[in-house]
Design an enzyme around this catalytic site. Structure first.
Site, PDB file in Angstrom:
ATOM      1  CB  VAL A   1     -17.232 -68.153 -21.299  1.00 57.83           C
ATOM      2  CG1 VAL A   1     -18.613 -68.203 -22.070  1.00 57.83           C
ATOM      3  CG2 VAL A   1     -17.011 -69.325 -20.417  1.00 57.83           C
ATOM      4  CB  CYS A   2     -15.500 -63.044 -23.164  1.00 58.60           C
ATOM      5  SG  CYS A   2     -16.521 -62.629 -21.594  1.00 58.60           S
TER       6      CYS A   2
END
Length: 159
Positions: A47-48
């Site tokens: 997600v980052c």
């Protein structure tokens, strides 16, 4: 927790921008504001990586608004430079290795099941030229990305 209307907590930390230099928020406001501070838990995670790549994909929009985007995580500046290189990121990433910025903004999050403590909650702040936070978004769910259109709208309002 830092929120809209607050003065942005000032900080000095290493900036990974292909090289490594010192970054002080208050010194960057005159030339770089509005500033988007995008906190993320850690480099090289799904997600980052998606979040930072989405900011990269929208970087021209932020540039058109004369805004500057910076990512912030607890990763070392060396790790952040490698993360920038591997993902083609053209904006700087700030290393909060000692967790001082996370503490100032009150964004600490733990992943107890993984034994990972003291990383940043995924969050975005827009800081205007006077050092005021004009937009704040903080998620308690590390799998949720910000509403990028909302961030752009906040930058446009702060410009």
């Amino acid at each position: 927790m830092a929120t809209s209307g607050d003065s942005a907590p000032d900080f000095t930390a290493p900036l990974a921008n292909g090289d490594i230099e010192s970054f002080t928020l208050s010194e960057r406001l005159e030339d770089d504001a509005p500033i988007v501070l995008a906190f993320f838990p850690g480099s090289f995670t799904g997600v980052c990586t998606d979040e930072m790549c989405t900011f990269q994909d929208r970087l021209a929009n932020f540039n058109d608004l004369d805004a500057t985007v910076y990512g912030i995580s607890r990763d070392t500046p060396f790790t952040l430079n490698e993360f920038r290189d591997q993902n083609g990121l053209e904006f700087g990433l700030i290393s909060d290795l000692n967790k001082e910025i996370i503490d100032e903004y009150d964004l600490e999050m733990d992943f107890d099941d993984l034994g990972v403590y003291g990383v940043a909650k995924r969050s975005v702040f827009v800081v205007d030229g006077d050092g005021e936070i004009t937009y704040a978004w903080v998620s308690d769910d590390p799998g949720v990305e910000p509403d990028y259109d909302e961030v752009e709208d906040a930058v446009e309002a702060a410009a």
